[in-house]
Structures are given as structure tokens and as C-alpha cells.
Enzyme design. Structure first.
Site, PDB file in Angstrom:
ATOM      1  N   ASN A 168       0.847  -1.193   0.000  1.00 45.19           N
ATOM      2  CA  ASN A 168       0.000   0.000   0.000  1.00 45.19           C
ATOM      3  C   ASN A 168       0.884   1.245   0.000  1.00 45.19           C
ATOM      4  O   ASN A 168       1.359   1.691   1.035  1.00 45.19           O
ATOM      5  CB  ASN A 168      -0.907  -0.029   1.231  1.00 45.19           C
ATOM      6  CG  ASN A 168      -1.933   1.083   1.194  1.00 45.19           C
ATOM      7  OD1 ASN A 168      -1.690   2.137   0.608  1.00 45.19           O
ATOM      8  ND2 ASN A 168      -3.070   0.854   1.809  1.00 45.19           N
ATOM      9  N   ASP A 169       1.081   1.785  -1.172  1.00 50.04           N
ATOM     10  CA  ASP A 169       1.965   2.936  -1.359  1.00 50.04           C
ATOM     11  C   ASP A 169       1.577   4.128  -0.498  1.00 50.04           C
ATOM     12  O   ASP A 169       2.372   5.048  -0.318  1.00 50.04           O
ATOM     13  CB  ASP A 169       1.874   3.412  -2.816  1.00 50.04           C
ATOM     14  CG  ASP A 169       2.887   2.729  -3.696  1.00 50.04           C
ATOM     15  OD1 ASP A 169       3.940   2.340  -3.193  1.00 50.04           O
ATOM     16  OD2 ASP A 169       2.613   2.613  -4.904  1.00 50.04           O
ATOM     17  N   CYS A 170       0.358   4.137  -0.056  1.00 53.82           N
ATOM     18  CA  CYS A 170      -0.144   5.331   0.633  1.00 53.82           C
ATOM     19  C   CYS A 170      -0.211   5.175   2.141  1.00 53.82           C
ATOM     20  O   CYS A 170      -0.645   6.083   2.836  1.00 53.82           O
ATOM     21  CB  CYS A 170      -1.509   5.695   0.073  1.00 53.82           C
ATOM     22  SG  CYS A 170      -1.403   6.036  -1.671  1.00 53.82           S
ATOM     23  N   ASN A 172       2.036   5.411   4.613  1.00 54.11           N
ATOM     24  CA  ASN A 172       3.431   5.823   4.776  1.00 54.11           C
ATOM     25  C   ASN A 172       3.677   6.084   6.256  1.00 54.11           C
ATOM     26  O   ASN A 172       3.626   7.212   6.724  1.00 54.11           O
ATOM     27  CB  ASN A 172       3.704   7.073   3.942  1.00 54.11           C
ATOM     28  CG  ASN A 172       3.078   6.972   2.557  1.00 54.11           C
ATOM     29  OD1 ASN A 172       2.154   7.715   2.222  1.00 54.11           O
ATOM     30  ND2 ASN A 172       3.550   6.014   1.778  1.00 54.11           N
TER      31      ASN A 172
END
Ligand code: GLC
Ligand code: GLC
Length: 811
Positions: A482-484, A486
Site C-alpha cells: 500500500n503505497d499510501c 506511509n
């Protein structure tokens, strides 16, 4: 509402209404040279790299949408129209756009003139062909004027749309006979040029955009077309274009065929010039010659058809449900090949200048096409592994032209390394080719630092082991899949990127998704170690996998589902204790696939929780409740409005993880229900809501908390393609390659009577017929190969070159 229909026999989607709810596109090209083509003639062409070798210009996010492309204008008396409807948008008497396997056909008519255009890129060729045929279907003689149109991009698509102080003064062309050559920067730093030709004499041309269109006009209303005569302009700077002008007189019933070609040429440094300032046109002429008549073109088109017959012939099913069959047999496999070619670089949502090839994305894509092109899959694995570092970490992305890691984006996405074990093990299971493990593969593209590919897998495995957090769970780094999310790199500066802003040095955030991924592919790594006789390493790895399972059970279980993460401050993410984002899909998917705590009922509980909290009419949302507030310590995720993208959107890529999880506990009805919710062919009837193409998967469908649930975005380039193909063929239909044979272990809806699958595997063909007389979801009563009873679920490897009848009775 539908805008067209599937033509399965021809493997086409036929669009009958040009005003689709969004441009519906197709891809041409299979090797080095590619085009994107929308259903109204929009799109662009590039060689290998959509950023560095863009042949034609395209303006993203334009108003109106999808303006700019490869256009034709037909002037018939005072009526001007375009065969693809755009750009002129004159109402047509008939219109049809057929998107097929690497080709697109337009068939349309107006006032007794019928036009047919077929666009494709012949195999192994660096040029796009447009076969154009114009027919007079009226009873009068018709005088027709035909104008072609493309706009050149000044090669670097990024610079082309920014650096106007330079670019308005660099454009250069040459025109000879019916060929327009684009040679900007050829004299200095480029050994390549492009050309646009037609196989007949022309009555004029234009190469200067402003002269052709008119400074205050749009593509829909060009001066030259309105006037009905070309200006024969030669571009010097500004914006070079290529437009041919052809006059024809057609008797009633008469038709004319033309072959247009948009080609790309590279010349030897010492052979660039024919004479002073005149480019060497020989290579272009040879290309033009190769397809200078309709017969040659048709033969190339036929070759392309056979190419796809072969690729798609390796797996095909007959399930009794045409929607499922067309996904598995045609469109899902086609999309997987497109993701092989494009990764995430060029679509109508990916601008071609942003992302190149992703480490995690390309590894995952591979599971969707390895059966089609095993040799190229192997090459791809080596390319990807070459961008890894000795400690197992890797560049998040690399550029297809150079194959070098992208330093600007960097690394530290801690899921990345593990996907290499997925791609490698799937490749070997499909092919039996263990030699890949011995191939010497560089680190960071430095040959002097090469080690065996197996050492890369080992580095991947230990990258997790060596980066554990306070709960002995994997550190997440900048983000996991999940790139988002963070969790270690948040910033209040609006000018920072969420994902690449400095990773907090002491970042302690941990990921349960990586934990599940590690257990799943850790087990695969152990199997590989055993296969190559490295028992010691297998034993050592097993210890780490067992420890991870323990850590998940101890610190990763929330009571009813798996936690998602621990954040930078050590707080739980994806817990019932949280106010929002109580449950996330990724850890439910991966820990279920890893079967962590299956005996204790964790998998079943977690999947029940998914059904209860995440499932909705249009698919499974990523998290629930979606975040309505901004949580800085979570990074990008809560910046999205609720229901979109990673914040409660239906992120189609991860839905198959749940489908596969369901098959682990034998729930075929649930697995298939999830499958049909997001499979595009099942959504054709709600096209006006869904918006994007009904023949390919999209990345995201707006979730239940969005303003418009069910509305999809970002079609084509998504891991959704490969994961859904993998889930349906290998886990729901249950035909799965393994090291020693083909596993048959379906998990289907109880009401199914069975299905058939033809599967090529290691040189043999298996005609599999599954029957389900007792209406179960899982379990095999009897498995016979050519009448012979086999015990267990695996058909052992059989003689190559032969076909086998496999009869399976479930029960
Ligand atoms: C995009 C990215 C992929 C990532 C996913 C979830 O699809 O390409 O790498 O895993 O988003 O953030
Ligand atoms: C954005 C998107 C995510 C994608 C990423 C690529 O964060 O939300 O889906 O993977 O950009 O860099």
C-alpha cells in the site's frame, strides 16, 4: 447501459456509440513499438519508452477529454467528418469501433461514403500501419478529399510539454514524395527519426501545425480542411505535424485502399546523412516497401492473429458462463500481456512520463503471463533482479530503456524484495527451468557485483529477517504494497511527496501485510532450497518463518481479524480500537493466504470480518471505516476522500487475495462471488456508472463510502489483471502448475455442475473435464488421466507433445 457488445468469436469488443463514458482504449504493439488508441482515434505512439521516445504528441487531462491523436478528415462536398467521429464530431450515419487483440478497426459512414480503418503494428516491426479504405456506397459519383493528421512529439515527452523556450525553435522535417520525415535533433544528439507515409501519390501535404489548424482553431475545425486545400508547408520550429492530402473520385460502388505508415528508424552514427542536411532515408524506404500494398498488410494482420491464437491457446475454458469464459480466454490474458509490455508507464491514466517499471508491480504482473511467454518472463525476472542491492533492498522503479534503477524514487518499500520469490517460483513451476537459480545476476546493474539468482532470493528473504521491529514483525519502510500507508515518512510540508519524503531514520513501524507475504513466500523459498538440495538453508529459513507465524499470532491478531500495522509510535493500525480504519484488506488477504492461525480459526474469522466490514455491492473495499479525518502519521492514505483509492476504495488488485484466502478454507461460493463483483465483463450492463472499459480491469472502483460507489478509474495498467487471472485459474478453477506436475484442486460455487479447461503445461496438453455431481465447492473424489486413476491432486509430468484427457469428479 451498454455502449457496445462483446464479439467473442473475433475476440473483439465492438463499440457502437462513440460517446462512451470515458475514452475506451486499446494497445497496439507487442515488442518494441507501441500505440495507444482510443475509440475515437485519440492516443499516441512510442518506441520502447513512453517518456524518452515519444513519436506523437498527446495532451493528458485535456479539455475536452482525449483531444489529439491520429486523425483522418474526409471532406465530401461541404461536409467534413472523421471516421472515428472525433475530432470533427459530425454525426455519423453509422459508427463502429472494434478493439481486438493488438489491433483496432473503425468502420463508419456518412452520406454514402463508407470508411474502414485498421490500425496495428506488425510483429517485429517498428511502425504502425493504418489501412484505410474509402468506398462510395451511393449511386452518384463522389469527389472526396482525404486529410491525414498526426502531431509529432519532440521525442522526450516530459521536456516536450515543459520546455517551450527551446522547443518552439527546434522542430525540423523533410518531405519527399508521399513521406513526411520528422528529424528534430537528428543532427545533434539523435540517431533516430520518424516518418509518416502513404503508399500512393499525394496531392499535397502540411507539416506546420499552425498553418494547418489555424492558431485559434481546434483539431475539430482545421483551416486547411475547411478550405479543402493543403498549404504544402515545411515546419521550422513551432509544432511540426504530418498531414497528407489525397483527392479521389469514386464511381458508385468503387473503393480505394491506402496504406499509411507511422514508422521509427535508427541509423548508424556514420550513416546518418544522404547529403548535406538531408537524412538517410534508406531504412525508412525499406520499411515502407515491406507493407506497400494491402496484400502484404493483410498477411501481417493474419500473422498477428496467429500470434494471439498461440498465446491465448495455452489456457482456455468452457464454463458455461460466457462472461467468465471471455474473461479467462480472451480479455484477462490480453490485459496481462499489456501489463507485461507497459508495466505502469503508459495508459490514459498513466502519462508515460511518470513511472517506468516497478519492482513489485513487474514481479506480480509476471504471474499473469508466464504461461504465455516463459522465455521473456525469465528475461524480465533477471532485469528486475539486476536492480536489487546486496542487502536485498532494491530500487522501487527502473526505466525500461536503460533498465537502470531510478535513483530519484529510491527504495525502502520493504515488501518489494519478496515479490521476486513469487515471480521466480511461479516461473519455475510453470517451466521446470531451475537453471534460472544459477544464472549470474548483477546487483545494482553492476556486472562485477553479480551473484547467482538464488543469492538474490536469499537476499530478499533475509532483508525481512534483518529488518524486524519491536514486535518481531517486518519493518514497513516507506510503505509496503500500500503505497499510501506511509507510516515512517510523514511531513507537514505540502511540497514534499508523501512516499519519498525522508524516511524517519529510526522508523519502527511494522507491517502485518509483509508478515503474511513473508510467510507465504518464505515457504516457497524453503521449497526452492530443498529442491536444490540446500537442506541447511531450508532448515534455517524454516526457523524464521515459524518465528514470524508466532509473532503474527502473538502481536498481529486483533481478536476478530489481523491487525494491519504498528505505526511509528507503536500504536495499532487496523484495530477495533481505532476510531477509523479499523480493518484493512491487505493483512486479511496475506495472512489468510499464508494460513497463519488456520487451525485456531483465525483465517475463517478474518475472512468473515472481511465479508462483514469490507464487502459491498461493487467489491471489497480496502479499509473500513474509511478515514474522514487526516492522520498525518499514516501518510498519504487519509488524504483521499473517503471511498477513493487506498482510502476505502475498492482497490481491485487486492480483492483476489481474499478470493484466494476463501479457497484456502474451501468457500467457493464466496470466492466466486468476489470474483464476479469486479470482473469487467460482469459489469458491462452498468457501463454508464462503471465508466471505464468493460473488457479490462481497472485499479480502483469507488467504494461504499464514496459519493459515487461503483464508479471506476485507472483502467488497464494494474496488478489487478494478473492477480485475478491467477486467482480464477489457479485457485477457483484450481488448475495450478507445481514443480512435479499439475495440481487439480478446484474451489467453485456449489451450484456449478463442473467446467472444462484446456491447459498447455510443460509441452503437453491437458484436456480437463471437471464434474461436480454432489454440488460441493471443494474436494476431489476421483482423478483420471486417460482413464487411469491417479491418487491425490497432482497429475505427474507426462510426455511432451501429447494431449491427455483428464477427468475429475468432485465430491
Ligand atoms: C498502485 C501501485 C502499486 C501499489 C498499489 C497500492 O497500483 O502501482 O505498486 O502496490 O498502487 O498502493
Ligand atoms: C499514488 C497512488 C498509488 C500509486 C502511487 C504510485 O500514491 O495513490 O496508488 O501506487 O501513487 O507512485
Amino acid at each position: 447501459m451498454k455502449y457496445g457488445h462483446f464479439d467473442d468469436k473475433n475476440r473483439e469488443y465492438v463499440i457502437e456509440n462513440p460517446k462512451t463514458p470515458y475514452p475506451w482504449i486499446n494497445y497496439l504493439g507487442n515488442e518494441d513499438f507501441f500505440s495507444l488508441t482510443s475509440n475515437t482515434g485519440g492516443g499516441y505512439t512510442f518506441y520502447k519508452d513512453a517518456k524518452f521516445r515519444r513519436l506523437t504528441r498527446y495532451r493528458y487531462n485535456n479539455v475536452p477529454v482525449d483531444d489529439g491523436g491520429k486523425y483522418f478528415y474526409i471532406k465530401d462536398g461541404n461536409t467534413v467528418w472523421s471516421p472515428g467521429w472525433k475530432p470533427v464530431k459530425t454525426a455519423l450515419d453509422s459508427y463502429e469501433c472494434r478493439h481486438g487483440m493488438s489491433y483496432t478497426k473503425f468502420k463508419s459512414s456518412k452520406n454514402g461514403i463508407q470508411s474502414e480503418i485498421t490500425q496495428f503494428i506488425p510483429l517485429g516491426f517498428w511502425g504502425e500501419i493504418q489501412k484505410v479504405s474509402i468506398k462510395n456506397t451511393s449511386s452518384e459519383i463522389k469527389k472526396i478529399k482525404l486529410f491525414s493528421f498526426i502531431e509529432w512529439c519532440l521525442w522526450n515527452a516530459d521536456d516536450d510539454m515543459k520546455n517551450f523556450q527551446r522547443n518552439f525553435s527546434t522542430g525540423e522535417v523533410e518531405v519527399e514524395d508521399a513521406v513526411i520525415y520528422h528529424k528534430t535533433e537528428f543532427k545533434e544528439r539523435r540517431n533516430h527519426y520518424a516518418f509518416y507515409s502513404v503508399n500512393q501519390e499525394i496531392n499535397g501535404f502540411d507539416t506546420d501545425r499552425e498553418s494547418f489548424v489555424g492558431l485559434y482553431n481546434g483539431f475539430d475545425n482545421p483551416d486547411v480542411v475547411n478550405d479543402g486545400k493543403p498549404k504544402n508547408t515545411i515546419a521550422h520550429g513551432w509544432s511540426p505535424i504530418a498531414s497528407h492530402y489525397i483527392e479521389m473520385e469514386l464511381q458508385p460502388g468503387e473503393s480505394r485502399d491506402y496504406v499509411f505508415m507511422l514508422g521509427y528508424v535508427e541509423v548508424d552514427e556514420n550513416d546518418k546523412w544522404e547529403s548535406k542536411s538531408v537524412i538517410n532515408k534508406q531504412p525508412a524506404k525499406q520499411m515502407i516497401e515491406k507493407y506497400n500494398n494491402v496484400e502484404k498488410v493483410d498477411a501481417a494482420l493474419e500473422e498477428l492473429r496467429l500470434y494471439w491464437d498461440n498465446l491465448l491457446g495455452k489456457i482456455s475454458i468452457d464454463s458455461g458462463d460466457e462472461k467468465l469464459d471471455r474473461m479467462v480466454n480472451i480479455w484477462n490474458q490480453y490485459q496481462c500481456m499489456v501489463t507485461f509490455n507497459m508495466s505502469r508507464s503508459a495508459s490514459f491514466f498513466e502519462s508515460g512520463i511518470g513511472r517506468g517499471m516497478g519492482f513489485r508491480d513487474s514481479n506480480q504482473d509476471l504471474i499473469g503471463f508466464v504461461h504465455q511467454i516463459p522465455e521473456r518472463a525469465r528475461e524480465r525476472i533477471v532485469d528486475i533482479a539486476s536492480t536489487q542491492f546486496e542487502d536485498g533492498s532494491c530500487y522501487h522503479q527502473y526505466q525500461p530503456l536503460t533498465k537502470k534503477g531510478n535513483a530519484a524514487i529510491g527504495g525502502d518499500f520493504n515488501d518489494d524484495p519478496l515479490w521476486l520469490i513469487l515471480s521466480t517460483s511461479e516461473y519455475i513451476k510453470e517451466t521446470g527451468d531451475f537453471t534460472l537459480l544459477d544464472e549470474m545476476v548483477p546487483f545494482d546493474n553492476d556486472e562485477s557485483r553479480a551473484k547467482s539468482h538464488f543469492e538474490h532470493l536469499k537476499a530478499s528473504f533475509y532483508h525481512v529477517v534483518n529488518n524486524l521491529g519491536p514486535h518481531q514483525l517486518p519493518l514497513i519502510g516507506r510503505a509496503d504494497w500500500n503505497d499510501c500507508l506511509n507510516l515512517n515518512c510523514f511531513s507537514t510540508n505540502p511540497n514534499d511527496s508523501f512516499q519519498t519524503t525522508g524516511n524517519k531514520k529510526d522508523g519502527q513501524a511494522e507491517s502485518l501485510m509483509i508478515a503474511g507475504l513473508f510467510v507465504t513466500y518464505g515457504k516457497e523459498y524453503i521449497k526452492l532450497c530443498q529442491r536444490i538440495g540446500n537442506e541447511k538453508e531450508a532448515h534455517e529459513a524454516q526457523i524464521h518463518v515459524d518465528q514470524m507465524i508466532k509473532a503474527v499470532k502473538t502481536h498481529g491478531w486483533d481478536g476478530d481479524w489481523y491487525l494491519r500495522a504498528y505505526d511509528y509510535y507503536g500504536n495499532k493500525v487496523g484495530s477495533n480500537e481505532n476510531e477509523e480504519g479499523k480493518i484493512f484488506i491487505e493483512s486479511q488477504g496475506w495472512c489468510s493466504m499464508a494460513e497463519i492461525g488456520k487451525e485456531e480459526g483465525m483465517v475463517e474469522n478474518a475472512l468473515d470480518a472481511v465479508k462483514e466490514h469490507l464487502d459491498c455491492e461493487y467489491g471489497i473495499v480496502l479499509n473500513s471505516p474509511a478515514f474522514s479525518k487526516y492522520y498525518i502519521e499514516y501518510g498519504e492514505i487519509s488524504t483521499y476522500p473517503a471511498g477513493y483509492k487506498e482510502n476505502g476504495g475498492i482497490f481491485c488488485h487486492n480483492n483476489p487475495w481474499i478470493m484466494i484466502g476463501e479457497t484456502m478454507i474451501g468457500r467457493g461460493d464466496e470466492a466466486y462471488d468476489y470474483y464476479t463483483k469486479i470482473a469487467p465483463s460482469f459489469l458491462e450492463d452498468i457501463s454508464e456508472l462503471h465508466k471505464v472499459e468493460p473488457y479490462v480491469y481497472c485499479q480502483m472502483i469507488a467504494g461504499k463510502e464514496a459519493i459515487k460507489p461503483g464508479e471506476a478509474k485507472n483502467s488497464w495498467l494494474s496488478g489487478t489483471a494478473s492477480w485475478n487471472f491467477y486467482a480464477i485459474t489457479q485457485y477457483i478453477l484450481g488448475v495450478k502448475p507445481d514443480y512435479d506436475g499439475l495440481i487439480i484442486n478446484p474451489c467453485i460455487p456449489k451450484k456449478w455442475d463442473g467446467f472444462k479447461m484446456k491447459r498447455a503445461f510443460r509441452g503437453a496438453t491437458y484436456n480437463i473435464e471437471v464434474s461436480n455431481p454432489d454440488h460441493v465447492s471443494k474436494g476431489i473424489k476421483e482423478l483420471r488421466v486417460n482413464g487411469k486413476l491417479i491418487s491425490g491432486f497432482i497429475i505427474p509430468l507426462l510426455e511432451k507433445g501429447k494431449a491427455y484427457d483428464v477427468k475429475v469428479i468432485m465430491g
